[in-house]
Design a protein around this motif. Structure first.
Motif, PDB file in Angstrom:
ATOM      1  N   PRO B 180       0.826  -1.224   0.000  1.00 16.46           N
ATOM      2  CA  PRO B 180       0.000   0.000   0.000  1.00 16.46           C
ATOM      3  C   PRO B 180       0.854   1.266   0.000  1.00 16.46           C
ATOM      4  CG  PRO B 180      -0.151  -1.150   2.106  1.00 16.46           C
ATOM      5  CD  PRO B 180       0.518  -2.083   1.154  1.00 16.46           C
ATOM      6  N   ILE B 181       2.053   1.197   0.606  1.00 13.11           N
ATOM      7  CA  ILE B 181       2.912   2.391   0.626  1.00 13.11           C
ATOM      8  C   ILE B 181       3.404   2.676  -0.788  1.00 13.11           C
ATOM      9  CG2 ILE B 181       4.991   3.421   1.613  1.00 13.11           C
ATOM     10  CD1 ILE B 181       4.592   1.639   4.049  1.00 13.11           C
ATOM     11  N   TYR B 222      -0.977  11.452   0.121  1.00 13.71           N
ATOM     12  CA  TYR B 222      -1.108  10.100  -0.426  1.00 13.71           C
ATOM     13  C   TYR B 222      -0.175   9.143   0.302  1.00 13.71           C
ATOM     14  CZ  TYR B 222      -3.509  12.230  -4.390  1.00 13.71           C
ATOM     15  OH  TYR B 222      -4.383  12.911  -5.166  1.00 13.71           O
ATOM     16  N   ILE B 223       1.077   9.596   0.506  1.00 15.11           N
ATOM     17  CA  ILE B 223       2.049   8.740   1.177  1.00 15.11           C
ATOM     18  C   ILE B 223       1.532   8.336   2.550  1.00 15.11           C
ATOM     19  CG2 ILE B 223       4.381   8.650   2.127  1.00 15.11           C
ATOM     20  CD1 ILE B 223       5.268  10.503  -0.117  1.00 15.11           C
ATOM     21  N   ARG B 228      -0.603   4.671   6.619  1.00 15.51           N
ATOM     22  CA  ARG B 228      -1.629   4.327   7.601  1.00 15.51           C
ATOM     23  C   ARG B 228      -2.211   2.939   7.334  1.00 15.51           C
ATOM     24  NH1 ARG B 228      -6.548   8.335   9.213  1.00 15.51           N
ATOM     25  NH2 ARG B 228      -7.340   6.983  10.859  1.00 15.51           N
ATOM     26  N   ILE B 229      -2.456   2.642   6.066  1.00 15.33           N
ATOM     27  CA  ILE B 229      -2.907   1.290   5.731  1.00 15.33           C
ATOM     28  C   ILE B 229      -1.814   0.296   6.108  1.00 15.33           C
ATOM     29  CG2 ILE B 229      -3.647  -0.234   3.868  1.00 15.33           C
ATOM     30  CD1 ILE B 229      -4.581   2.278   2.360  1.00 15.33           C
ATOM     31  N   ILE B 283      -1.465   7.282  15.961  1.00 15.15           N
ATOM     32  CA  ILE B 283      -0.162   7.952  15.933  1.00 15.15           C
ATOM     33  C   ILE B 283       0.185   8.343  14.491  1.00 15.15           C
ATOM     34  CG2 ILE B 283       2.328   7.597  16.229  1.00 15.15           C
ATOM     35  CD1 ILE B 283       1.659   5.895  18.692  1.00 15.15           C
ATOM     36  N   VAL B 284       0.039   7.376  13.557  1.00 14.62           N
ATOM     37  CA  VAL B 284       0.368   7.691  12.160  1.00 14.62           C
ATOM     38  C   VAL B 284      -0.573   8.782  11.638  1.00 14.62           C
ATOM     39  CG1 VAL B 284       0.555   6.774   9.828  1.00 14.62           C
ATOM     40  CG2 VAL B 284       1.295   5.406  11.756  1.00 14.62           C
ATOM     41  N   ALA B 285      -1.862   8.682  11.987  1.00 15.19           N
ATOM     42  CA  ALA B 285      -2.806   9.708  11.540  1.00 15.19           C
ATOM     43  C   ALA B 285      -2.435  11.072  12.117  1.00 15.19           C
ATOM     44  CB  ALA B 285      -4.221   9.328  11.948  1.00 15.19           C
ATOM     45  N   GLY B 286      -1.983  11.071  13.378  1.00 17.61           N
ATOM     46  CA  GLY B 286      -1.599  12.333  14.013  1.00 17.61           C
ATOM     47  C   GLY B 286      -0.393  12.956  13.335  1.00 17.61           C
TER      48      GLY B 286
END
Lengths: 264, 298
Positions: B180-181, B222-223, B228-229, B283-286
């Motif tokens: 996904p990345i 996008y990254i 996050r996925i 955390i990643v979303a933040g």
């Protein structure tokens, strides 16, 4: 006439598969140092393509562009562009947007402190110092365009290319920005090539107006000198017979001899 | 056409007002009423509904599993069975008898390495695929096939290649999170507006400058979607991988508990896994909201 910037027999043909569209046909134009030249024409006549060729963003199919007798065929800061839609980088502040250009162009010649001073100086020129720490999303359309102008001026370009810089602005903001551009041109004496579709803007700002015929295969239809003394003041100039005569000439060209048929 | 002139009455100056202004005393708004109460209200609206729902679910669960002969333990039984696991996540009572906090940390360590590698390589490969038409034509079909392979299917291959469980688990994390990345980065790079490319061209930015001054910030939203996925998938994969490779991680704990029929412990471990996964995602979303502030606002 020697010509500082020379556009020499430029043709441009776009090819998509087997289909060829001739956009520009045999464009030749000489611009002197310090001159302000506007290109006017109906939409779709290829005037933006011409500007992009001068900027080096698009290659001419035939012919070429000479700046100070040297051929230019790739983009560079000596031909800075103010884009129609400002094209500021939204993740950088106003200051950083200009600073990016300053850092890139003067990395070898100016010290860090000098680059800071030069960035601030150019923001002062367009009266945007007060918003230097804001991001593009936080300022108005007119302000963004002023920052775009500051970024272009900060590169100390040999030719300043303006691609319908005020097209997306409301009338009052546009008038204000036109006055700013006139004042800056008066002060710095840069060579300017501007694309526009606004007759009043062309007459008010330009030394010469290049009128383009409709595409496909658009040519230069007519070149009009605007013999108005500088500095020009919007209100005084608007009633002068010379202004009205020039305006009339451009209108006649655009709406009688080269009417835009597709628009009907 | 001329308009008839209308005669207007001459304006008359009004006499100055003579009334005195009475100052009414208003109660000074205190800190409690202006700041504290609304803040508490906001917290309450976000926490009370999930807590109520949780209470309901636990109650139903308790009722369903209370009767003798129930196959799964009721919440009250879990509490009494796994009391030490619930109250102290960081106890150490022996080499294999340690708190769930330690086990989660071990798993997180593996995830950190595998996911970190996936982040770096994913962004680089995604940039290549997004920037070069030929790389896209050559690699994209291969990626599209590889990404559908289950993480666990990679495990035997990686065990054979690395001959050790630790790097195998890390490889499984990597291979799960990287797709996904790559794909999201490539989409982000392909969607960089032509305007930014023109700006870069006029400024004559070199490839490296273009990469970190234009590409990465422009594609950042996008990254971060990909990242996050990726973190979610990593956390899914680590549990499965550890179940098979053994060791100290939370995945192996579940497998071990199943083998010794400690169902209550498994339920506690599941709660841990869910909470940690939730925290990782947040955390990643933040980080994403902080980093992409400028881009997203456009």
């Amino acid at each position: 006439m020697s010509g500082y910037l020379k556009i020499d027999h430029v043709d441009k043909t776009f090819t998509r598969g087997s289909q060829q569209t001739e956009v520009l046909k045999d464009i030749t134009l000489r611009i002197d140092r310090g001159e302000y030249v506007s290109i006017i024409g109906h939409s779709g006549c290829g005037k933006s393509t011409l500007l992009n060729i001068v900027a080096g963003l698009v290659r001419a199919t035939l012919g070429g562009v000479l700046l100070e007798e040297r051929e230019v065929n790739e983009p560079g800061p000596d031909r800075a562009v103010v884009f129609q839609n400002h094209s500021l980088l939204p993740w950088l502040t106003v200051y950083d947007n200009v600073r990016l250009a300053v850092d890139k162009v003067f990395s070898g010649t100016k010290s860090r402190a000098e680059r800071h001073a030069w960035t601030t100086h150019n923001l002062e020129l367009v009266q945007m110092v007060h918003a230097k720490d804001k991001r593009p999303a936080e300022i108005s359309g007119g302000m963004k365009q002023r920052v775009g102008l500051a970024r272009a001026l900060a590169m100390e370009p040999k030719v300043l290319l303006l691609d319908e810089p005020f097209g997306a602005l409301d009338a009052l903001t546009r008038a204000y920005l036109q006055d700013s551009v006139m004042a800056i041109h008066q002060k710095l004496r840069n060579t300017v090539l501007m694309i526009t579709h606004d007759v009043d803007e062309a007459v008010l700002l330009s030394d010469r107006i290049v009128m383009m015929t409709n595409g496909p295969a658009a040519r230069i239809g007519e070149v009009l000198e605007v013999p108005l003394a500088r500095p020009r003041r919007r209100l005084e100039v608007a009633s002068s017979p010379t202004y009205l005569k020039c305006r009339q000439r451009v209108l006649e060209f655009l709406y009688e001899r080269h009417r835009f048929i597709e628009a009907a | 056409m001329t308009m008839p002139l209308v005669k207007t009455a001459p304006s008359v100056a009004l006499p100055p007002a003579t009334a005195t202004v009475l100052r009414l005393s208003t109660p000074k708004p205190s800190f409690v009423t202006t700041k504290l109460l609304p803040a508490l209200g906001a917290v309450a609206t976000r926490t009370i509904p999930p807590l109520v729902m949780l209470g309901l679910i636990l109650t139903v669960w308790q009722i369903l599993c209370m009767k003798p002969g129930a196959t799964l333990p009721a919440p009250s039984k879990i509490w009494s069975d796994a009391y030490d696991l619930i109250v102290d996540p960081f106890f150490v009572a022996g080499p294999q008898d340690i708190g769930l906090g330690w086990r989660v940390l071990t798993s997180l360590q593996r995830v950190a390495v595998g996911y970190g590698l996936a982040g770096v390589i994913g962004i680089l490969l995604g940039t290549l695929v997004g920037q070069s038409v030929w790389a896209m034509r050559g690699l994209d079909p291969i990626f599209q096939v590889l990404r559908t392979i289950s993480p666990l299917a990679w495990l035997p291959i990686s065990l054979a290649a690395f001959r050790d469980s630790q790097p195998s688990a890390i490889f499984v994390i990597f291979i799960t999170a990287v797709w996904p990345i790559i794909i999201n980065t490539a989409v982000g790079i392909r969607n960089i507006p032509q305007d930014y490319r023109n700006v870069a061209a006029v400024l004559r930015l070199n490839h490296l400058e273009f990469f970190y001054k234009i590409m990465i910030p422009s594609a950042a939203p996008y990254i971060f979607t990909g990242l996050r996925i990726g973190i979610g998938l990593s956390w899914l994969a680590i549990v499965a991988a550890e179940m098979l490779t053994g060791g100290v991680g939370i995945g192996f704990f579940i497998w071990d508990a199943w083998n010794s029929s400690r169902l209550s412990d498994i339920v506690v471990a599941l709660v841990y896994i869910g909470l940690v996964g939730f925290v990782l995602d947040r955390i990643v979303a933040g980080i994403a909201t902080v980093v992409t502030r400028g881009t997203a606002a456009n």
